[in-house]
Design an enzyme around this catalytic site. Structure first.
Site, short mmCIF file in Angstrom:
data_model
loop_
_atom_site.label_atom_id
_atom_site.label_comp_id
_atom_site.label_asym_id
_atom_site.label_seq_id
_atom_site.Cartn_x
_atom_site.Cartn_y
_atom_site.Cartn_z
N LYS A 77 0.84 -1.20 0.00
CA LYS A 77 0.00 0.00 0.00
C LYS A 77 0.88 1.26 0.00
CE LYS A 77 -3.86 1.99 2.69
NZ LYS A 77 -4.75 1.75 3.83
N SER A 151 -9.26 2.21 2.57
CA SER A 151 -8.27 2.87 1.73
C SER A 151 -7.25 1.92 1.11
CB SER A 151 -7.54 3.94 2.53
OG SER A 151 -6.83 3.37 3.62
N SER A 175 -10.04 0.08 6.74
CA SER A 175 -9.39 0.21 5.44
C SER A 175 -8.81 -1.07 4.87
CB SER A 175 -8.29 1.27 5.52
OG SER A 175 -8.84 2.54 5.69
#
Length: 446
Positions: A77, A151, A175
């Site tokens: 990420k 996210s 997330s």
């Protein structure tokens, strides 16, 4: 010729250790998959094709026998530093400067033999549950008209599309679990202090945790063990556990739709058939949970945005941070998180595990939500994911696991929540659900 795309991380690592395939061959095949599909999915912000192949070649010179992730391609990420790559956090306001060192979790993955192939798309500053922004839109590979979630949306999309077998994400208000639920993956938010955090400026007051995204429970367990620096122990799934099932939204006024309510109840019923003691029971969520969640969510963004040029932030992020600045002092002094833990501890003394829907409704459209107003984003996010934030506030482990399908064929999912230190127990129950109701590993994009 053996195809390695679509294989689990455990299968790939075993083949590499046994020298049935080289790390370069595995990485090259996955890079080709990314080149083929990512224009449709939008999972990656940047690829490390040349560097990944060079690292795969170097890996082949090492002793592979003891590497649990030998030759396994992994995506990271884009809010975690990867040596030599910029760390943009989905924003035009962040510096395009290469990181000097890997994040501790990336170090552990590399030490276990994994090869980082790229950094994945996130919403700006990882604030929202839709992954879109100046670096593109991450789409759900099962239905590219829908968001992958956020996210950790790019990481989830990469795994669900078969571009990598596992990916690293993190979870401050859901997330990991939100995109896992959208994309049909196992997504584990570990309990506080189990895996190195170090996300942004203060981990959103200690609520954010790094964790795995995987297509199988075995891979999630394997990656979690590497991240936590422990052994991938498989607890006995035959031990009878006291399981509560609740389909009530923790947030007042938010309704859970029928497919997600049905999934939670069916998952609980299946676990009852193999000997677990299951009953319907709602946790005693306090009425102030909504305002506490909002205060911590926005205040965490205010801290992360403090040193950035607001003119380069998108409108929804600017407003979110501005709201959060009003809460900063109260959040820093608040004991609401401890109050929530004390309120919920008796419930978890009576029950080993809580099963809930993972989401309240399917993910919203894959669109430029960052160009829309803050209130509209707030309402969309709250209405589709009210069930994840309480477990960031408590700091307890929670896991999203695929279960069933939504109308149209996209995955549905349930959430498992446990006491501190129960990550492996949650994975054991998820493994039973996987055996009882198998799911398709990757989306049919070919």
């Amino acid at each position: 010729m053996t195809v390695w795309v679509g294989r689990s991380a455990a299968e790939i690592a075993a083949a590499v250790r046994e020298k049935r395939v080289t790390p370069r061959e595995v990485v090259a095949e996955h890079l080709a998959r990314i080149e083929l599909l990512d224009s449709r999915v939008g999972a990656f912000r940047t690829l490390r094709a040349e560097a990944a192949l060079a690292e795969a070649d170097e890996l082949a010179t090492r002793d592979l026998d003891r590497l649990p992730l030998a030759g396994v391609p992994v995506a990271v990420k884009d809010n975690l530093p990867v040596r030599g790559e910029s760390n943009r956090l989905g924003s035009a306001a962040t510096p395009d400067k290469p990181a000097d060192d890997d994040h501790a979790t990336v170090q552990r993955l590399r030490a276990a033999g994994a090869v980082v192939v790229g950094l994945t798309n996130v919403p700006e500053l990882c604030v929202f549950g839709t992954t879109d922004g100046v670096h593109g839109i991450a789409r759900n590979p099962w239905d590219t008209s829908r968001t992958a979630g956020g996210s950790s949306g790019g990481s989830a999309a990469a795994v669900a599309a078969g571009m990598v077998p596992i990916a690293l994400g993190n979870d401050g208000m859901g997330s990991l679990r939100i995109p896992a639920a959208n994309c049909g993956l196992v997504g584990l938010k570990p309990g506080h202090g189990t895996v190195p955090a170090g996300i942004g400026h203060g981990d959103w007051f200690g609520m954010s945790e790094n964790g795995p995204l995987a297509t199988t429970v075995e891979d999630a367990r394997l990656m979690f063990a590497v991240l936590a620096g422990t052994e991938a122990v498989r607890p006995s799934g035959k031990e009878a556990r006291k399981v509560a099932v609740s389909v009530r939204s923790p947030l007042v006024g938010v309704r859970v739709t029928r497919p997600y309510r049905a999934a939670a109840r069916e998952a609980a019923e299946l676990l009852a058939t193999v000997g677990h003691r299951v009953r319907a029971a709602d946790p005693p969520y306090p009425l102030w949970l909504s305002t506490t969640s909002l205060a911590h969510w926005t205040a965490g963004t205010a801290v992360d945005a403090a040193e950035l040029d607001p003119r380069l932030l998108t409108r929804r992020t600017r407003v979110h941070a501005a709201v959060g600045r009003r809460f900063l002092n109260s959040v820093r002094k608040s004991d609401r998180r401890e109050q929530l833990r004390r309120r919920l501890e008796p419930f978890f003394a009576e029950h080993d595990v809580l099963i809930t829907p993972a989401l309240a409704r399917r993910g919203p459209a894959a669109a430029a939500w960052h160009e829309r107003g803050w209130l509209r984003n707030l309402l969309v996010n709250t209405n589709y994911s009210p069930l994840t934030p309480p477990w960031n506030l408590t700091g307890w482990p929670a896991l999203s696991v695929p279960f069933g399908t939504l109308p149209g064929g996209a995955p549905c999912a349930v959430q498992l929540v446990g006491r501190p230190g129960s990550e492996l127990d949650l994975l054991a129950l998820a493994g039973q659900l996987e055996e009882l109701r198998p799911w398709r590993r990757t989306a049919p994009l070919d």
